[in-house]
Design an enzyme around this catalytic site. Sequence first.
Site, short mmCIF file in Angstrom:
data_model
loop_
_atom_site.label_atom_id
_atom_site.label_comp_id
_atom_site.label_asym_id
_atom_site.label_seq_id
_atom_site.Cartn_x
_atom_site.Cartn_y
_atom_site.Cartn_z
N THR A 132 0.86 -1.19 0.00
CA THR A 132 0.00 0.00 0.00
C THR A 132 0.89 1.24 0.00
O THR A 132 1.69 1.43 0.92
CB THR A 132 -0.89 0.01 1.26
OG1 THR A 132 -1.61 -1.21 1.27
CG2 THR A 132 -1.85 1.18 1.25
N PHE A 163 -5.86 -6.48 -1.63
CA PHE A 163 -7.01 -6.24 -0.74
C PHE A 163 -7.22 -7.39 0.24
O PHE A 163 -8.27 -7.50 0.85
CB PHE A 163 -8.28 -5.99 -1.56
CG PHE A 163 -8.19 -4.76 -2.41
CD1 PHE A 163 -8.37 -3.50 -1.85
CD2 PHE A 163 -7.87 -4.84 -3.75
CE1 PHE A 163 -8.26 -2.35 -2.61
CE2 PHE A 163 -7.75 -3.70 -4.53
CZ PHE A 163 -7.94 -2.45 -3.96
N LEU A 164 -6.21 -8.27 0.36
CA LEU A 164 -6.44 -9.43 1.22
C LEU A 164 -6.45 -9.04 2.70
O LEU A 164 -5.77 -8.12 3.12
CB LEU A 164 -5.41 -10.53 0.95
CG LEU A 164 -3.93 -10.23 1.02
CD1 LEU A 164 -3.43 -10.31 2.45
CD2 LEU A 164 -3.19 -11.23 0.15
N ARG A 165 -7.27 -9.78 3.45
CA ARG A 165 -7.37 -9.55 4.89
C ARG A 165 -6.59 -10.64 5.62
O ARG A 165 -6.62 -11.80 5.20
CB ARG A 165 -8.83 -9.64 5.36
CG ARG A 165 -9.68 -8.48 4.93
CD ARG A 165 -11.14 -8.85 5.00
NE ARG A 165 -11.43 -9.93 4.07
CZ ARG A 165 -12.62 -10.50 3.92
NH1 ARG A 165 -13.61 -10.12 4.68
NH2 ARG A 165 -12.80 -11.47 3.05
N LYS A 215 -6.58 2.05 -3.37
CA LYS A 215 -6.24 1.30 -2.15
C LYS A 215 -6.41 2.16 -0.89
O LYS A 215 -7.06 1.76 0.07
CB LYS A 215 -4.80 0.76 -2.27
CG LYS A 215 -4.29 0.08 -1.02
CD LYS A 215 -5.04 -1.20 -0.70
CE LYS A 215 -4.83 -1.63 0.71
NZ LYS A 215 -4.32 -2.92 0.93
N ASN A 219 -9.41 1.40 2.01
CA ASN A 219 -9.14 1.13 3.43
C ASN A 219 -9.67 2.25 4.32
O ASN A 219 -10.24 2.00 5.38
CB ASN A 219 -7.63 0.95 3.66
CG ASN A 219 -7.21 -0.50 3.47
OD1 ASN A 219 -8.02 -1.33 3.02
ND2 ASN A 219 -5.98 -0.82 3.79
N ALA A 263 -19.85 -2.57 15.66
CA ALA A 263 -19.32 -1.63 16.66
C ALA A 263 -18.44 -2.39 17.65
O ALA A 263 -18.60 -3.60 17.83
CB ALA A 263 -20.47 -0.96 17.39
N GLY A 268 -7.92 -1.99 14.33
CA GLY A 268 -6.47 -2.02 14.55
C GLY A 268 -5.82 -2.72 13.38
O GLY A 268 -6.36 -2.73 12.27
N CYS A 271 -2.86 -2.26 8.86
CA CYS A 271 -3.30 -1.53 7.65
C CYS A 271 -4.13 -0.29 7.95
O CYS A 271 -3.72 0.83 7.62
CB CYS A 271 -4.09 -2.48 6.76
SG CYS A 271 -3.19 -3.99 6.40
C1 UGA Z 1 -7.68 -4.66 5.80
C2 UGA Z 1 -8.66 -4.67 4.61
O1 UGA Z 1 -9.90 -5.24 5.01
C3 UGA Z 1 -8.08 -5.48 3.45
O2 UGA Z 1 -8.94 -5.40 2.32
C4 UGA Z 1 -6.70 -4.90 3.08
O3 UGA Z 1 -6.07 -5.63 2.04
C5 UGA Z 1 -5.79 -4.92 4.29
O4 UGA Z 1 -6.42 -4.17 5.36
C6 UGA Z 1 -4.47 -4.29 3.90
O5 UGA Z 1 -4.45 -3.11 3.58
O6 UGA Z 1 -3.48 -5.03 3.78
P1 UGA Z 1 -7.05 -6.43 7.74
O7 UGA Z 1 -6.26 -5.29 8.34
O8 UGA Z 1 -6.40 -7.75 7.61
O9 UGA Z 1 -7.55 -6.01 6.25
O10 UGA Z 1 -8.33 -6.64 8.64
P2 UGA Z 1 -9.90 -6.31 8.59
O11 UGA Z 1 -10.64 -7.58 8.58
O12 UGA Z 1 -10.24 -5.33 7.56
O13 UGA Z 1 -10.10 -5.65 10.04
C7 UGA Z 1 -9.42 -4.46 10.41
C8 UGA Z 1 -9.82 -4.02 11.81
O14 UGA Z 1 -11.16 -3.50 11.79
C9 UGA Z 1 -9.81 -5.14 12.86
O15 UGA Z 1 -9.25 -4.64 14.05
C10 UGA Z 1 -11.28 -5.47 13.06
O16 UGA Z 1 -11.55 -5.97 14.33
C11 UGA Z 1 -11.91 -4.09 12.85
N1 UGA Z 1 -13.32 -4.14 12.42
C12 UGA Z 1 -13.66 -4.69 11.23
C13 UGA Z 1 -14.30 -3.60 13.24
O17 UGA Z 1 -14.02 -3.09 14.35
N2 UGA Z 1 -15.61 -3.63 12.82
C14 UGA Z 1 -15.98 -4.16 11.63
O18 UGA Z 1 -17.18 -4.14 11.31
C15 UGA Z 1 -14.98 -4.71 10.81
#
Ligand code: UGA
Length: 443
Positions: A132, A163-165, A215, A219, A263, A268, A271
């Site tokens: 990114t 965009f992978l998680r 990107k 995010n 919520a 965190g 990313c």
């Molecule tokens: C995120 C993006 O979702 C990916 O598409 C992207 O590729 C990635 O960043 C990156 O830039 O490499 P990631 O950080 O692995 O992926 O995790 P997410 O599943 O997106 O969650 C991020 C944070 O948001 C976590 O702490 C999660 O607990 C929190 N979250 C997520 C919430 O508090 N509420 C939600 O409804 C969803």
Amino acid sequence: MKKIGIIGAGHVGLVTGACFAKLENSVICVDNDKEKIKKLKNGVVPFYEPGLQDIVRKQLKNKRLFFSDSIDDLVESSEIIFICVGTPSSADGRADLSYVEQASVQIARALNKIKKFSSKKNNYKLIVEKSTVPVLTGEWVKRTIEVIAPTGIDFDVAANPEFLREGSAIKDFFEPDRIVVGVENERTKKIFNEIYKPIDAPIIFTDVKSAEIIKHASNSFLAMKISYINAISQICEKVGADVEMIAEGMGADSRIGRSFLKAGIGYGGSCFPKDVKAFISIAAELGYDFDLLKDVEKINTQQKNIVIKKAREFLWNLKDKEIGVLGLAFKPETDDIRESPSLEIIKLFLNEGCIVKCYDPKAMENTKKFLPGLYYGGDAYDVARGSHLLILATEWEEFKKLNFDRIMKLMRMPYIIDGRNFLDLKKLKKSGFICCGIGKKME
Ligand code: UGA
């Protein structure tokens, strides 16, 4: 079959490399951490990502995946080179692009050597940013290579943001909603059409700058959705409404969608926090004050302070109280603790003079390196024993299956804060707990 090189064997690089190898390409991954490369050569993945280790081991055996610490070898043998190095936050919030610069310089130097010693006519290289990066990075990569490498080197630069998680990275690679590719010409477009042919997803071709912005914008938008619902959760608490019902009601509108409206104690990971900061920073550099995103950050910080406030409402004085924390990873199915809300909350409790005990199915070893003084429990029950308050900070499935009647007997006081709205509060109440979630009525 394409010859692919991956610079940076972190989460993005390793998943990308392993998955491209599974798609029958020949992939070489390079990292300057020699220890890591040694482990990977033996099929040991240095972090937890479901399914990844299996793929790495299989592709090593199939001789489609190779690890090395030599960028020269990688540049020599690859037609497509993905830059997957880290782009961490600098102290002022900007993305620190020094690793991307380093990779570009190393690629250029390797190209010089190839030009000097190789008799091969066609030495075309496609250099792809996958990390990114802020808009305009592609131009810098191109300029760096043009300045260092002699004329006559045939290369293109493209952007193919990932965009992978974490936790579902393999699935996200093979079943993405879309693939975004920023290109400068038809030749590059053709190569991407070939390498992504086995994947059933639309490819959105743009120019390089637009792909870079897609990107950051994606995010930041997702982070904004989370902060938006967290702001709503605060209003809910003031009037006794239920944020989950509200998310349900809002999300049923297909224009809004239900995802990323959970919520809790905030977002965190490696990313969102970094990318929101970097987007605010590049926008400011370009002359735009991104106040909207500054508020997204502010709300995210507040969510952690709310847990302390709730703890005080339960326990009166916090000093010397024993706080049990379930979950350390920034989300389930990963051992990653970078910018984890759980750790932020633990630090707040430690500042209040509390004794913190914690448990996580995967992230304990990583946490011990940063917070060696905590009590690390053998399991959730161990952490509950003698605690005044239990906090659920990461929604691991196994926490749902806990025997809360047993936990009730182990705890010193019957308080639970569910920081992820994950547990059945009504059931907990029946077991005798006094508990609350985020943006819901206390039970
Ligand atoms: C995120 C993006 O979702 C990916 O598409 C992207 O590729 C990635 O960043 C990156 O830039 O490499 P990631 O950080 O692995 O992926 O995790 P997410 O599943 O997106 O969650 C991020 C944070 O948001 C976590 O702490 C999660 O607990 C929190 N979250 C997520 C919430 O508090 N509420 C939600 O409804 C969803």
